[in-house]
Design a protein around this motif. Structure first.
Motif, PDB file in Angstrom:
ATOM      1  N   THR A 204       3.766  95.451  38.506  1.00 30.25           N
ATOM      2  CA  THR A 204       2.391  96.060  37.307  1.00 30.25           C
ATOM      3  C   THR A 204       2.216  95.435  36.152  1.00 30.25           C
ATOM      4  O   THR A 204       1.071  95.126  35.734  1.00 30.25           O
ATOM      5  CB  THR A 204       2.653  97.424  37.488  1.00 30.25           C
ATOM      6  OG1 THR A 204       2.866  97.891  38.611  1.00 30.25           O
ATOM      7  CG2 THR A 204       1.609  98.205  36.854  1.00 30.25           C
TER       8      THR A 204
ATOM      9  N   PHE B 278       0.671  92.009  35.955  1.00 31.82           N
ATOM     10  CA  PHE B 278      -0.601  92.043  36.124  1.00 31.82           C
ATOM     11  C   PHE B 278      -1.502  92.550  34.918  1.00 31.82           C
ATOM     12  O   PHE B 278      -2.378  91.995  34.451  1.00 31.82           O
ATOM     13  CB  PHE B 278      -1.269  92.766  37.118  1.00 31.82           C
ATOM     14  CG  PHE B 278      -1.077  92.000  38.494  1.00 31.82           C
ATOM     15  CD1 PHE B 278      -1.707  91.021  38.750  1.00 31.82           C
ATOM     16  CD2 PHE B 278      -0.173  92.711  39.556  1.00 31.82           C
ATOM     17  CE1 PHE B 278      -1.485  90.314  40.209  1.00 31.82           C
ATOM     18  CE2 PHE B 278      -0.029  91.938  40.724  1.00 31.82           C
ATOM     19  CZ  PHE B 278      -0.674  90.902  41.046  1.00 31.82           C
ATOM     20  N   ILE B 279      -0.777  93.685  34.055  1.00 32.26           N
ATOM     21  CA  ILE B 279      -1.259  93.997  33.017  1.00 32.26           C
ATOM     22  C   ILE B 279      -1.070  92.929  31.826  1.00 32.26           C
ATOM     23  O   ILE B 279      -2.034  92.843  31.358  1.00 32.26           O
ATOM     24  CB  ILE B 279      -0.521  95.437  32.562  1.00 32.26           C
ATOM     25  CG1 ILE B 279      -0.930  96.647  33.499  1.00 32.26           C
ATOM     26  CG2 ILE B 279      -0.895  95.780  31.179  1.00 32.26           C
ATOM     27  CD1 ILE B 279      -0.131  97.710  33.343  1.00 32.26           C
TER      28      ILE B 279
ATOM     29  N   GLU C  31       7.747  97.197  41.956  1.00 28.23           N
ATOM     30  CA  GLU C  31       6.627  97.503  41.911  1.00 28.23           C
ATOM     31  C   GLU C  31       6.522  97.617  39.948  1.00 28.23           C
ATOM     32  O   GLU C  31       5.283  97.319  39.583  1.00 28.23           O
ATOM     33  CB  GLU C  31       6.222  98.804  42.323  1.00 28.23           C
ATOM     34  CG  GLU C  31       4.643  99.288  42.062  1.00 28.23           C
ATOM     35  CD  GLU C  31       4.549 100.589  42.738  1.00 28.23           C
ATOM     36  OE1 GLU C  31       3.298 101.275  42.488  1.00 28.23           O
ATOM     37  OE2 GLU C  31       5.355 101.229  43.418  1.00 28.23           O
ATOM     38  N   ARG C  32       7.248  98.037  39.232  1.00 26.67           N
ATOM     39  CA  ARG C  32       7.236  98.257  38.037  1.00 26.67           C
ATOM     40  C   ARG C  32       6.921  97.097  37.280  1.00 26.67           C
ATOM     41  O   ARG C  32       5.910  96.757  36.420  1.00 26.67           O
ATOM     42  CB  ARG C  32       8.439  98.821  37.287  1.00 26.67           C
ATOM     43  CG  ARG C  32       8.278  99.217  35.847  1.00 26.67           C
ATOM     44  CD  ARG C  32       9.373  99.676  35.315  1.00 26.67           C
ATOM     45  NE  ARG C  32      10.617  98.997  35.374  1.00 26.67           N
ATOM     46  CZ  ARG C  32      11.993  99.294  35.542  1.00 26.67           C
ATOM     47  NH1 ARG C  32      12.022 100.555  35.633  1.00 26.67           N
ATOM     48  NH2 ARG C  32      13.076  98.382  35.656  1.00 26.67           N
TER      49      ARG C  32
ATOM     50  N   GLY D 161       7.766  91.485  32.409  1.00 24.98           N
ATOM     51  CA  GLY D 161       7.448  92.001  33.605  1.00 24.98           C
ATOM     52  C   GLY D 161       8.050  91.339  34.921  1.00 24.98           C
ATOM     53  O   GLY D 161       8.533  91.758  35.665  1.00 24.98           O
TER      54      GLY D 161
END
Length: 176
Positions: free
Chosen positions: A60, A63-64, A56-57, A41
């Motif tokens: 995200t 964080f995931i 943003e992808r 990511g």
């Protein structure tokens, strides 16, 4: 002590060492999967930003991946600090075969981490365009993350006797 007893004792000790390596490998992979997701990511977010796209992808996914990694670490908390002797491994021939082929698989994955994105960039429509380049970096980073994890697991199994011996010394558990 007969030869058969000595062989059984050696095999039993090897099975315990492999069992400990299996436990350590499972503990490692429980958090490593999330770490690979977070790392890929991060690569995706950086490449998206470099190519002027919304990161943003990738953010995200960071964080995931971090959440999955922390969850994996927490799930293995009991095993991570366990003083309980590991269950002996049962399929020693399969484990030894895996130890032998692991370095080749890791090398293959490292090469694939380069060749797959390059092939996709060269042989697909718009493969090297700014819109698709972050995906190529994501693919390469994820394959490298898995290769690093496999290399770590392979190291655990190759060095299982020494790692298990040190664990026994720390636990002061009797052998047998």
């Amino acid at each position: 002590m007969t030869l058969g007893e000595a062989t059984a004792e050696h095999t039993d000790e090897t099975a315990r060492a492999y069992g400990y390596a299996q436990r350590r490998s499972w503990i490692f992979w429980a958090w490593w999967y999330g770490a690979v997701l977070a790392g890929t990511g991060a690569v995706d977010a950086v490449l998206l930003a470099i190519f002027g796209q919304n990161p943003e992808r990738g953010v995200t996914m960071v964080f995931i991946g971090a959440a999955v990694s922390v969850l994996g670490w927490l799930v293995t908390l009991g095993l991570r600090f366990s003083r309980k002797p590991p269950k002996p491994a049962t399929d020693l021939l399969r484990l030894e075969q895996g130890i032998r082929i692991n370095p080749g698989v890791v090398k293959f994955l490292v090469v694939a981490a380069v060749l797959i994105p390059v092939a996709l960039a060269l042989f697909t429509p718009n493969g090297a365009s700014p819109e698709t380049s972050p995906i190529l970096g994501f693919i390469g980073a994820s394959i490298l993350g898995l290769a690093a994890g496999m290399a770590r697991s392979g190291w655990l199994f190759r060095n299982s006797n020494e790692i298990y011996r040190r664990w026994l010394q720390r636990q002061q558990l009797p052998r047998g």
